[in-house]
Design a protein around this motif. Structure first.
Motif, short mmCIF file in Angstrom:
data_model
loop_
_atom_site.label_atom_id
_atom_site.label_comp_id
_atom_site.label_asym_id
_atom_site.label_seq_id
_atom_site.Cartn_x
_atom_site.Cartn_y
_atom_site.Cartn_z
N GLN A 64 34.15 40.98 36.13
CA GLN A 64 34.47 39.61 36.54
C GLN A 64 33.99 38.61 35.49
O GLN A 64 34.72 37.72 35.07
N THR A 120 37.83 30.41 50.73
CA THR A 120 38.40 31.69 50.30
C THR A 120 38.78 32.52 51.51
O THR A 120 37.95 32.78 52.39
N LYS A 164 47.29 34.70 45.18
CA LYS A 164 46.76 34.15 46.44
C LYS A 164 47.86 33.38 47.16
O LYS A 164 48.06 33.53 48.37
N VAL A 182 43.99 33.62 38.91
CA VAL A 182 43.83 34.28 40.21
C VAL A 182 44.65 33.57 41.30
O VAL A 182 44.71 34.04 42.44
N GLN A 204 39.73 29.79 35.95
CA GLN A 204 40.30 31.08 36.36
C GLN A 204 41.62 30.86 37.09
O GLN A 204 41.81 31.33 38.19
N GLY A 210 31.62 30.40 39.80
CA GLY A 210 31.37 31.48 40.75
C GLY A 210 30.73 32.70 40.09
O GLY A 210 29.75 33.27 40.59
N ILE A 252 32.98 37.02 48.24
CA ILE A 252 33.82 37.86 47.37
C ILE A 252 33.74 37.31 45.95
O ILE A 252 33.35 36.15 45.75
N GLY A 253 34.09 38.12 44.96
CA GLY A 253 34.03 37.69 43.55
C GLY A 253 32.60 37.31 43.22
O GLY A 253 31.65 38.04 43.53
N GLY A 254 32.44 36.14 42.64
CA GLY A 254 31.10 35.71 42.23
C GLY A 254 30.14 35.52 43.40
O GLY A 254 28.93 35.53 43.21
N SER A 255 30.68 35.37 44.59
CA SER A 255 29.80 35.21 45.76
C SER A 255 29.42 36.55 46.37
O SER A 255 28.84 36.60 47.46
N GLU A 269 37.41 37.51 33.86
CA GLU A 269 37.83 36.25 34.49
C GLU A 269 37.55 35.10 33.52
O GLU A 269 38.23 34.08 33.55
N SER A 307 30.23 31.23 49.92
CA SER A 307 31.50 30.88 49.29
C SER A 307 31.35 29.53 48.61
O SER A 307 31.01 28.54 49.28
N LYS A 308 31.58 29.51 47.32
CA LYS A 308 31.46 28.24 46.59
C LYS A 308 32.37 27.19 47.23
O LYS A 308 31.94 26.08 47.50
N THR A 309 33.61 27.55 47.49
CA THR A 309 34.58 26.58 48.00
C THR A 309 34.61 26.51 49.53
O THR A 309 35.11 25.57 50.10
#
Ligand code: F6P
Length: 583
Positions: free
Chosen positions: A384, A246, A548, A544, A541, A302, A189-192, A388, A241-243
């Protein structure tokens, strides 16, 4: 929000207002070094000059400016290779551009650019370097971050990606039953998601690998509709997913895992999954072999990660060679950004036009209109990238901004947009600067005339926005069509176009991988230039996070495990209504 947090919030706002006042008096004079506040006194004075020039001389009448200066297009466009950026339809003159370039100098855009490109930790709120440009640097380049030349690391991952992508494309890497992979699902999602999804669609003429699908939304409908069309035996799932934390991505990844296990058994997981992340320790739960795990680094944001392993679905679609060409296009723009003089530097001038429209003219939004159906997701991608990055309210030092920051970015491809929101662009009460983009040639030689119709529409819209149609012209036209005088009087006001509405047009030969890479990098650097002038950190960012956290707190309320008293009356009421409807 609880009464306590409301009170805390109010106290912070009071402090913000105090800081805001202090800032306006100039007592917070800007600090040199890599920390600084927004609009240095010299930048502020240049912006004030731009504003007062505009107030005193009035807004430039664009049709008149073209009539007075036959060289206006020559003066106000930049061409580099086959990419041309025309900003002659923006209400600027030579002096405006000189002042804007001085704004860039005074905001130290060149020094900040060099700091970014050389690996300085310019993302100060996260203490990170910002090195997406290293992802597209040639293998013999040297870019040092925290004492390490990162370029060999980048190329090592690129090679691993290429081996894997080629294996999937050629069928040497196949599903657990030995069947070749026909479909790849990227879960992110997002940058991914936005980068690979946008670019994979844009590069459709170059697809010669498996079909690629994208699932991002935590709405189960997204993954359910996608998987319903696919066979587990021939599907590869990429969890991006970078992290690797998510919630949307992890939830969808678990759903996909259950789908594979239900059809093919637990032991099939390794053959049907791959993962892309900076948090390689967290990928463990999927039990993947190391040849299926592709890393990147915390110095890649991201929304700047399409060039990293996040681009794997694109590489599988178009092949490693075309992916290289995509990187080369971005690198060509990096070199231009690093070397071209400010007044001939495309990202710098595009950024300065952005500053002109947002800070001087105070237009709140900008529309991105690609006359290129394959760039349909480009406006969402730029949303984004831009919002962002530059949707911030404090300076890099945490001081409240006293000038606007990034605009609202939106758009749709032309010609579809013409039949939807262009009414407002032409006759609405707000002025929205538009950025058009168009290829000279499509990829369908047999439809070349259809492409010319597309080009005609693109150029006509920017011309119509600028030239407009006066009351006199409208009345004359109606009179020629024998409209009765009374009807002319009533109807003509509705048919008047005020004109003088600004736009930038980007043209390129054809939407190749190289051209797409260059276009994305142009916008990345433009966002950077604007951020330096706003004085903000474009690379975090935090905005965001709150939503969450609150979603996590609301889940037990919706499940009936918590009474919701910690939430406000409206949210409690809505949660109760949903529970009633579900019961
Ligand atoms: O929405 C916030 C954000 O952190 C984006 O910046 C990022 O691109 C997206 O979420 C996805 O994050 P991740 O790649 O870590 O799953």
């Amino acid at each position: 929000m609880s009464a306590r947090s409301c009170a805390a919030n109010c106290a912070i706002q009071r402090r913000s207002k105090r800081l805001h006042r202090l800032d306006l008096t100039g007592t917070n004079a800007h600090r040199w070094g890599h920390r600084r506040i927004a609009l240095t006194p010299s930048t502020r004075s240049l912006i004030d000059q731009l504003k007062s020039r505009r107030a005193v001389h009035g807004v430039i009448d664009l049709p008149d400016a073209f009539a007075q200066d036959p060289e206006r297009f020559e003066r106000f466009h930049i061409a580099d290779d086959d990419l041309t950026m025309d900003y002659s339809k923006c209400a600027v003159d030579a002096e405006t551009i000189d002042l804007l370039v001085s704004v860039a100098r005074s905001a130290k855009v060149e020094e900040r650019r060099d700091a970014m490109l050389s690996g300085t930790a310019i993302n100060t709120t996260e203490d990170r370097a910002v090195l997406h440009t290293a992802l597209r640097a040639p293998s013999d380049a040297t870019i040092v971050s925290a004492g390490t030349n990162v370029v060999p690391l980048v190329h090592e991952v690129l090679e691993a990606m290429a081996t894997f992508a080629q294996g999937v494309r050629e069928g040497t890497i196949c599903g657990s039953t030995g069947q070749p992979i026909t479909d790849v699902v990227n879960i992110g999602i997002g940058g991914s998601d936005l980068g690979p999804a946008m670019a994979t669609q844009a590069m459709a003429p170059y697809h010669d690998g498996p079909r690629i699908h994208f699932v991002s939304n935590v709405d189960g409908a997204h993954i359910a509709d996608t998987l319903a069309r696919l066979a587990p035996e021939t599907t590869l799932i990429i969890v991006a997913s970078k992290t690797f934390t998510t919630i949307e991505t992890m939830t969808n990844a678990r759903t996909a895992r259950r789908w594979i296990v239900a059809a093919l058994g637990e032991e099939a997981v390794g053959a049907h999954f791959a993962a892309v992340s900076t948090a390689l320790d967290k990928v463990g739960e999927f039990g993947l072999g190391e040849e299926r795990v592709f890393g990147f680094w915390d110095w890649v944001g991201g929304r700047y990660s399409i060039w990293s392993a996040i681009g794997l679905p694109l590489m599988i679609a178009i092949g490693p060679e075309q992916f290289k060409s995509f990187l080369a296009g971005a690198h060509a723009m990096d070199r231009h950004f690093a070397a071209a003089p400010l007044e001939r530097n495309m990202p710098v001038v595009l950024g300065l036009i952005g500053i002109w429209h947002r800070v001087v003219c105070e237009y709140p939004s900008r529309a991105i209109i690609p006359y290129d159906q394959r760039l349909a997701r480009f406006p969402a991608y730029l949303q984004q990238l831009d919002m962002e990055s530059n949707g911030k309210r404090v300076t890099i030092d945490g001081e409240p901004l006293d000038t606007p920051s990034g605009p609202i970015v939106w758009g749709e491809p032309g010609t579809n947009g013409q039949h939807a929101f262009f009414q407002l662009l032409h006759q609405g009460t707000d002025i929205v600067p538009v950025e058009f983009m168009i290829a000279a040639r499509g990829h369908e030689p047999e439809l070349s005339d259809q492409h010319l119709l597309l080009v005609a529409n693109c150029l006509a819209q920017s011309e119509a926005l600028m030239c407009g149609r006066s009351f006199a012209e409208t009345s004359n036209q109606m009179a020629m069509k024998k409209t009765p005088a009374e009807a002319i009087e009533t109807l003509a006001p509705h048919r008047v176009f005020p004109g003088n509405r600004p736009s930038v047009t980007l043209i390129y030969d054809q939407l190749t991988p190289f051209a797409l890479g260059r276009l994305i990098a142009l916008y990345e650097h433009r966002v950077f230039v604007e951020a330096q002038i706003f004085g903000i950190n474009a690379f975090d960012q935090w905005g965001v996070e709150l939503g969450k956290e609150m979603a996590t707190q609301l889940l037990p309320v919706l499940r009936g495990d918590s009474d919701g008293t910690a939430h406000d009356g409206s949210t409690r009421g809505l949660a109760a209504r949903i529970s009633t409807l579900r019961s």
